[in-house]
Enzyme design. Sequence first.
Site, PDB file in Angstrom:
ATOM      1  N   GLU A  51      -9.767  61.483  13.454  1.00  0.00           N
ATOM      2  CA  GLU A  51      -8.998  61.590  12.216  1.00  0.00           C
ATOM      3  C   GLU A  51      -8.018  62.726  12.427  1.00  0.00           C
ATOM      4  OE1 GLU A  51      -9.991  63.563   8.671  1.00  0.00           O
ATOM      5  OE2 GLU A  51      -7.865  63.096   8.543  1.00  0.00           O
ATOM      6  N   ASP A  85     -12.527  71.625  27.058  1.00  0.00           N
ATOM      7  CA  ASP A  85     -12.419  70.566  28.067  1.00  0.00           C
ATOM      8  C   ASP A  85     -13.789  70.200  28.634  1.00  0.00           C
ATOM      9  OD1 ASP A  85      -9.765  70.496  27.663  1.00  0.00           O
ATOM     10  OD2 ASP A  85      -9.172  71.264  29.645  1.00  0.00           O
ATOM     11  N   CYS A 128      -5.324  67.208   5.731  1.00  0.00           N
ATOM     12  CA  CYS A 128      -4.638  66.125   6.450  1.00  0.00           C
ATOM     13  C   CYS A 128      -4.149  65.083   5.458  1.00  0.00           C
ATOM     14  CB  CYS A 128      -5.566  65.500   7.480  1.00  0.00           C
ATOM     15  SG  CYS A 128      -7.154  65.055   6.790  1.00  0.00           S
ATOM     16  N   THR A 129      -4.837  64.956   4.333  1.00  0.00           N
ATOM     17  CA  THR A 129      -4.498  63.942   3.333  1.00  0.00           C
ATOM     18  C   THR A 129      -3.564  64.470   2.252  1.00  0.00           C
ATOM     19  OG1 THR A 129      -6.580  64.558   2.306  1.00  0.00           O
ATOM     20  CG2 THR A 129      -6.570  62.499   3.544  1.00  0.00           C
ATOM     21  N   ASN A 161     -10.442  73.237   8.049  1.00  0.00           N
ATOM     22  CA  ASN A 161     -10.151  73.127   6.608  1.00  0.00           C
ATOM     23  C   ASN A 161     -11.344  72.637   5.779  1.00  0.00           C
ATOM     24  OD1 ASN A 161      -9.922  70.575   7.672  1.00  0.00           O
ATOM     25  ND2 ASN A 161      -8.044  70.044   6.588  1.00  0.00           N
TER      26      ASN A 161
HETATM   27  O1  G3P Z   1      -8.105  66.767   5.045  1.00  0.00           O
HETATM   28  C1  G3P Z   1      -9.417  66.453   5.168  1.00  0.00           C
HETATM   29  C2  G3P Z   1      -9.942  65.558   4.097  1.00  0.00           C
HETATM   30  O2  G3P Z   1     -11.213  65.156   4.485  1.00  0.00           O
HETATM   31  C3  G3P Z   1      -9.947  66.176   2.728  1.00  0.00           C
HETATM   32  O3  G3P Z   1     -10.622  65.389   1.818  1.00  0.00           O
HETATM   33  O4  G3P Z   1     -10.830  64.076  -0.279  1.00  0.00           O
HETATM   34  O5  G3P Z   1      -9.648  66.299  -0.282  1.00  0.00           O
HETATM   35  O6  G3P Z   1      -8.627  64.330   0.805  1.00  0.00           O
HETATM   36  P1  G3P Z   1      -9.889  65.016   0.434  1.00  0.00           P
END
Ligand code: G3P
Length: 494
Positions: free
Chosen positions: A261, A226, A295-296, A165
């Site tokens: 992360e 691996d 992820c955020t 991503n």
């Molecule tokens: O999901 C990965 C993260 O590093 C994205 O950055 O600042 O858009 O939350 P941001």
Amino acid sequence: MTTTGETNTAPPTSRYRLAGHWREARPEQELKVLSPVDGSAVGSVHEFTVAEVDEVFAAARRARGAWAARPLTERTGLLHRFADLLAQNADPIARVLTMEIAKPCNDAKDEVVRSADYIRHTAEDALRLVGETQFSDAFPGQARNKLAIAHRVPVGTVLAIPPFNYPVNLAVSKIAPALATGNAVVLKPPSHGALSALMMCELAYQVGIPPTVLQAVTGRGSRIGDHLVTHAGVDLITFTGSSGTGTALARKAGMVPLLLELGGKDPAIVLDDADVEAAAADIVSGAFAYSGQRCTAVKRVLVTRVVADDLVAAIVRRTARLTVGDPRDNARITPLVDPEAAAEAERMTKDAEAAGAVVVHGGGREGNLMRPTVVDHVTEDMDLAWVEPFAPVLPVIRVGSAAEAVRLANRSEYGLQAAVFTCDIDMAIQLAARLDVGTVQVNGRTARGPDHFPFLGTKASGMGTQGVRPSIEAMTRVKSLVVNLREKDLGGRT
Ligand code: G3P
């Protein structure tokens, strides 16, 4: 999804670098990078063999001593030049990025520019890394006859594994602190994003960063993953990706320091007194930026019943304005990189609907293009309340109190971030203290940036802290030099 339009600028794929030297690519070891936008081949990368991975680590071991021995200002000077060149090449890299991972073109360019800024900030901060000294007499029973000088040294060879991503930004956020502190880096780019990552590496070589100090290894994780993570040549692994892969990696890696992360199910908690319009704006941008493949991302809303109707209406109004389609046109919602993520998001949405939830916006998909979807009245018994969809699907859970919101937030296996929307700062601080996450955002969307902020997750969301300073520290270890002091006769009175 089928689209037509301009062709992309892919890097040359007829050869690849191995241990710093160019090799001719062989067709049978070619891995095509297919675009999630239209299925076209964006380019291809070499599929490294296990034996080639061994050569890469051997080259890193040979090169890293000389790299670490170079003055820090030389290393950071090269990083500044790398950042400048990266920023100058933001457009061609962003074009490839857009086709490789279907990132809206403006966001793709932002990612490259942001990465250049990250490198500069790291290069500056690395100059200010200092150690500490201690005299022995601070411990009971000790005389003042020993001096410990604790300073930081590179760990050795860092294995950096960024996700699809943010293949440029989450590569440089690993590479820059590692290189600044004198490590060699083996970068394993994601299959989608490998071409942009390789373009970025070539720029690093152009400014003089040795191609044995920074090496890229491309190929399928299923084939070499691996071998990479268990390789004796690895001194630290920094990985961003799913919790499942991260957990498996941690089990295999053994006694190697890890910086992980991983996934998240970040809640946006909206309380009675919140500014509903402002909260809705943050929630929509937090949930649907890059089609929810962050992820955020805001992955669930926990809203008190008093304001739930108003909030849901505001979210739907704003979601309806999101453009859906081609990332080259800067559409906000674009085809997902992982077609299975689209199918899984649709399944969870349908299951929730069948169990009584209400799809108040979107819901459908065409192949890997999922419409932005808002699902209201989600309850604890539904997958949508707990599972992380890497897709533009936002569940809304209505709660009776702030306490219930905290309970639901903390019941998640994840603990990356949470957002709290309220005008009561005392409430925000008390809620934040009870949320088991790495970061609580007060009246703002969940996000990693600005990139120098500390970034971490609890529980299944990760291990260790990133940022600029924390990443610099993570790529080094403390080395203590103890000087045993002997009384000396100075030959007179002082
Ligand atoms: O999901 C990965 C993260 O590093 C994205 O950055 O600042 O858009 O939350 P941001």
